[in-house]
Design a protein around this motif. Sequence first.
Motif, PDB file in Angstrom:
ATOM      1  N   LYS A 105       0.854  -1.180   0.000  1.00 18.47           N
ATOM      2  CA  LYS A 105       0.000   0.000   0.000  1.00 18.47           C
ATOM      3  C   LYS A 105       0.894   1.234   0.000  1.00 18.47           C
ATOM      4  O   LYS A 105       1.740   1.399   0.882  1.00 18.47           O
ATOM      5  N   VAL A 106       0.705   2.091  -0.987  1.00 17.22           N
ATOM      6  CA  VAL A 106       1.576   3.246  -1.166  1.00 17.22           C
ATOM      7  C   VAL A 106       1.135   4.371  -0.230  1.00 17.22           C
ATOM      8  O   VAL A 106       0.052   4.936  -0.387  1.00 17.22           O
ATOM      9  N   THR A 107       1.989   4.691   0.733  1.00 15.78           N
ATOM     10  CA  THR A 107       1.682   5.741   1.709  1.00 15.78           C
ATOM     11  C   THR A 107       2.472   7.021   1.452  1.00 15.78           C
ATOM     12  O   THR A 107       2.298   7.998   2.182  1.00 15.78           O
ATOM     13  N   ASP A 108       3.346   6.994   0.446  1.00 15.48           N
ATOM     14  CA  ASP A 108       4.215   8.141   0.194  1.00 15.48           C
ATOM     15  C   ASP A 108       4.202   8.523  -1.289  1.00 15.48           C
ATOM     16  O   ASP A 108       5.260   8.769  -1.886  1.00 15.48           O
ATOM     17  N   ALA A 109       3.035   8.543  -1.894  1.00 10.04           N
ATOM     18  CA  ALA A 109       2.929   8.905  -3.314  1.00 10.04           C
ATOM     19  C   ALA A 109       3.490  10.308  -3.540  1.00 10.04           C
ATOM     20  O   ALA A 109       3.351  11.197  -2.693  1.00 10.04           O
ATOM     21  N   ASP A 110       4.122  10.505  -4.692  1.00 12.26           N
ATOM     22  CA  ASP A 110       4.668  11.824  -5.015  1.00 12.26           C
ATOM     23  C   ASP A 110       3.560  12.852  -5.190  1.00 12.26           C
ATOM     24  O   ASP A 110       3.697  14.006  -4.773  1.00 12.26           O
ATOM     25  N   GLU A 111       2.465  12.421  -5.804  1.00  7.23           N
ATOM     26  CA  GLU A 111       1.354  13.350  -6.028  1.00  7.23           C
ATOM     27  C   GLU A 111       0.072  12.571  -6.277  1.00  7.23           C
ATOM     28  O   GLU A 111       0.074  11.592  -7.019  1.00  7.23           O
ATOM     29  N   VAL A 112      -1.005  13.017  -5.660  1.00  3.83           N
ATOM     30  CA  VAL A 112      -2.341  12.470  -5.912  1.00  3.83           C
ATOM     31  C   VAL A 112      -3.313  13.634  -6.028  1.00  3.83           C
ATOM     32  O   VAL A 112      -3.469  14.420  -5.095  1.00  3.83           O
ATOM     33  N   LYS A 113      -3.937  13.750  -7.189  1.00  5.33           N
ATOM     34  CA  LYS A 113      -4.919  14.801  -7.427  1.00  5.33           C
ATOM     35  C   LYS A 113      -6.163  14.200  -8.078  1.00  5.33           C
ATOM     36  O   LYS A 113      -6.059  13.225  -8.820  1.00  5.33           O
ATOM     37  N   PHE A 114      -7.298  14.814  -7.814  1.00  3.96           N
ATOM     38  CA  PHE A 114      -8.548  14.411  -8.453  1.00  3.96           C
ATOM     39  C   PHE A 114      -8.992  15.529  -9.402  1.00  3.96           C
ATOM     40  O   PHE A 114      -9.136  16.680  -8.983  1.00  3.96           O
ATOM     41  N   GLU A 115      -9.194  15.149 -10.651  1.00  3.10           N
ATOM     42  CA  GLU A 115      -9.728  16.073 -11.649  1.00  3.10           C
ATOM     43  C   GLU A 115     -11.229  15.796 -11.775  1.00  3.10           C
ATOM     44  O   GLU A 115     -11.626  14.665 -12.054  1.00  3.10           O
ATOM     45  N   ILE A 116     -12.044  16.820 -11.564  1.00  4.65           N
ATOM     46  CA  ILE A 116     -13.500  16.650 -11.533  1.00  4.65           C
ATOM     47  C   ILE A 116     -14.144  17.701 -12.427  1.00  4.65           C
ATOM     48  O   ILE A 116     -13.790  18.878 -12.378  1.00  4.65           O
ATOM     49  N   TRP A 117     -15.074  17.263 -13.256  1.00  4.58           N
ATOM     50  CA  TRP A 117     -15.811  18.205 -14.084  1.00  4.58           C
ATOM     51  C   TRP A 117     -17.189  17.649 -14.436  1.00  4.58           C
ATOM     52  O   TRP A 117     -17.399  16.444 -14.475  1.00  4.58           O
ATOM     53  N   LYS A 118     -18.123  18.574 -14.661  1.00  4.90           N
ATOM     54  CA  LYS A 118     -19.457  18.195 -15.100  1.00  4.90           C
ATOM     55  C   LYS A 118     -19.429  17.977 -16.607  1.00  4.90           C
ATOM     56  O   LYS A 118     -18.875  18.791 -17.352  1.00  4.90           O
TER      57      LYS A 118
ATOM     58  N   THR B 112     -23.053  21.256  -6.124  1.00  5.15           N
ATOM     59  CA  THR B 112     -24.195  22.173  -6.016  1.00  5.15           C
ATOM     60  C   THR B 112     -25.099  22.160  -7.249  1.00  5.15           C
ATOM     61  O   THR B 112     -26.148  22.797  -7.244  1.00  5.15           O
ATOM     62  N   GLU B 113     -24.674  21.452  -8.299  1.00  4.57           N
ATOM     63  CA  GLU B 113     -25.478  21.360  -9.509  1.00  4.57           C
ATOM     64  C   GLU B 113     -25.698  19.903  -9.877  1.00  4.57           C
ATOM     65  O   GLU B 113     -24.757  19.104  -9.823  1.00  4.57           O
ATOM     66  N   PRO B 114     -26.926  19.529 -10.256  1.00  4.16           N
ATOM     67  CA  PRO B 114     -27.162  18.148 -10.669  1.00  4.16           C
ATOM     68  C   PRO B 114     -26.544  17.872 -12.036  1.00  4.16           C
ATOM     69  O   PRO B 114     -26.297  18.782 -12.821  1.00  4.16           O
ATOM     70  N   GLY B 115     -26.302  16.608 -12.303  1.00  2.00           N
ATOM     71  CA  GLY B 115     -25.750  16.226 -13.598  1.00  2.00           C
ATOM     72  C   GLY B 115     -24.834  15.031 -13.478  1.00  2.00           C
ATOM     73  O   GLY B 115     -24.698  14.424 -12.409  1.00  2.00           O
ATOM     74  N   THR B 116     -24.202  14.684 -14.579  1.00  2.00           N
ATOM     75  CA  THR B 116     -23.238  13.597 -14.601  1.00  2.00           C
ATOM     76  C   THR B 116     -21.834  14.187 -14.592  1.00  2.00           C
ATOM     77  O   THR B 116     -21.501  15.036 -15.427  1.00  2.00           O
TER      78      THR B 116
ATOM     79  N   ALA C 145     -23.213  10.218 -10.871  1.00  2.00           N
ATOM     80  CA  ALA C 145     -24.437  10.995 -11.068  1.00  2.00           C
ATOM     81  C   ALA C 145     -24.704  11.813  -9.811  1.00  2.00           C
ATOM     82  O   ALA C 145     -24.648  11.300  -8.693  1.00  2.00           O
ATOM     83  N   VAL C 146     -24.990  13.084  -9.983  1.00  2.00           N
ATOM     84  CA  VAL C 146     -25.263  13.987  -8.862  1.00  2.00           C
ATOM     85  C   VAL C 146     -26.691  14.502  -8.974  1.00  2.00           C
ATOM     86  O   VAL C 146     -27.106  14.982 -10.028  1.00  2.00           O
ATOM     87  N   GLY C 147     -27.446  14.385  -7.892  1.00  2.00           N
ATOM     88  CA  GLY C 147     -28.824  14.865  -7.900  1.00  2.00           C
ATOM     89  C   GLY C 147     -29.799  13.707  -7.895  1.00  2.00           C
ATOM     90  O   GLY C 147     -29.459  12.562  -7.584  1.00  2.00           O
ATOM     91  N   GLN C 148     -31.040  13.991  -8.271  1.00  2.00           N
ATOM     92  CA  GLN C 148     -32.074  12.973  -8.259  1.00  2.00           C
ATOM     93  C   GLN C 148     -31.781  11.897  -9.301  1.00  2.00           C
ATOM     94  O   GLN C 148     -31.542  12.196 -10.465  1.00  2.00           O
ATOM     95  N   ALA C 149     -31.803  10.651  -8.871  1.00  2.00           N
ATOM     96  CA  ALA C 149     -31.492   9.546  -9.788  1.00  2.00           C
ATOM     97  C   ALA C 149     -32.475   9.486 -10.944  1.00  2.00           C
ATOM     98  O   ALA C 149     -32.126   9.120 -12.059  1.00  2.00           O
ATOM     99  N   SER C 150     -33.740   9.872 -10.688  1.00  2.00           N
ATOM    100  CA  SER C 150     -34.758   9.788 -11.737  1.00  2.00           C
ATOM    101  C   SER C 150     -34.498  10.770 -12.867  1.00  2.00           C
ATOM    102  O   SER C 150     -34.981  10.614 -13.977  1.00  2.00           O
ATOM    103  N   ASN C 151     -33.699  11.833 -12.565  1.00  3.51           N
ATOM    104  CA  ASN C 151     -33.401  12.839 -13.576  1.00  3.51           C
ATOM    105  C   ASN C 151     -32.099  12.573 -14.310  1.00  3.51           C
ATOM    106  O   ASN C 151     -31.741  13.299 -15.221  1.00  3.51           O
ATOM    107  N   MET C 152     -31.392  11.552 -13.876  1.00  2.00           N
ATOM    108  CA  MET C 152     -30.090  11.273 -14.450  1.00  2.00           C
ATOM    109  C   MET C 152     -30.193  10.236 -15.559  1.00  2.00           C
ATOM    110  O   MET C 152     -30.919   9.244 -15.428  1.00  2.00           O
ATOM    111  N   PRO C 153     -29.483  10.425 -16.662  1.00  2.00           N
ATOM    112  CA  PRO C 153     -29.440   9.401 -17.699  1.00  2.00           C
ATOM    113  C   PRO C 153     -28.696   8.190 -17.218  1.00  2.00           C
ATOM    114  O   PRO C 153     -27.858   8.279 -16.320  1.00  2.00           O
ATOM    115  N   ALA C 154     -29.010   7.033 -17.787  1.00  2.00           N
ATOM    116  CA  ALA C 154     -28.320   5.802 -17.385  1.00  2.00           C
ATOM    117  C   ALA C 154     -26.846   5.930 -17.718  1.00  2.00           C
ATOM    118  O   ALA C 154     -26.478   6.263 -18.825  1.00  2.00           O
ATOM    119  N   GLU C 155     -25.983   5.661 -16.744  1.00  2.00           N
ATOM    120  CA  GLU C 155     -24.547   5.787 -16.938  1.00  2.00           C
ATOM    121  C   GLU C 155     -23.881   4.461 -16.622  1.00  2.00           C
ATOM    122  O   GLU C 155     -24.301   3.738 -15.730  1.00  2.00           O
TER     123      GLU C 155
END
Length: 246
Positions: free
Chosen positions: A63-76, A102-106, A127-137
């Motif tokens: 298990k890597v406990t000393d990674a050089d860099e870990v980042k999460f790229e997130i976009w709608k 703060t905004e629904p969507g995929t 999927a963020v928000g109401q599941a019924s409003n989200m397209p199948a992913e």
Amino acid sequence: MKRKFLFLAFMTMVAFVLLAACNQEKQEENQPAVLNVKIKTDDHIELNKETEIACLVTYGNEKVTDADEVKFEIWKQGNNQHEMLKAKHEGNGKYVVKKTFTEPGTYSVIAHVTARNMHNMPKTDIAVGQASNMPAEQNHDHDGEEHHDHHSDVTIMLHEQQYHVNEATELTAHITHDGQPLTNATVRFEVWKENSEKHEFIDAHEQAKGEYKATTTFKDKGVYFVKVHVETNELHDHQVEQITVQ
């Protein structure tokens, strides 16, 4: 005399067992480890609620406990604004960020991980928000089997297969754009061995709609990287895949 013979036979057998065990240990030590990253998050997230997005980073059985860099790229999806969040290590190879949507969507999430002189970037959709409003992913729970490009409407996947040294190997990439096979693109495979400055560029040819192939031969065993370059008049994108040649 008989006892002496039995004693020698016994000692020979013990020596043989110990030698076999040592050889097995050496073989296991010589096998190259692979940097593996697995994203851990719910595939459906509530609005306006702080959410944990995490990944588990391992190198072989470690298990890597000393990674050089870990980042999460997130976009709608459908939005060109990408957010890059630096993760914190919480122990046992688990790296975490907290985010409130703060905004629904995929949304798409890529974990960018650099450790042990390697880079891995698995991707998943949530999927963020109401599941019924989200397209199948289709939720991709990546553990090294599939790798997708970080462009929102381009998907690049290198076909998974076994790679062997000194054998002609066919590299195959499946490429889509806006959910449809990307045709008539210029595609090249950039191949290099870990810690090597020598990069090989191989032109690929479209064999079927969105399917591009090229042939190469790996001269040495070990960990390699394959970068798939894709170009058309409208776009230029790429994806890096890590493979092991046996």
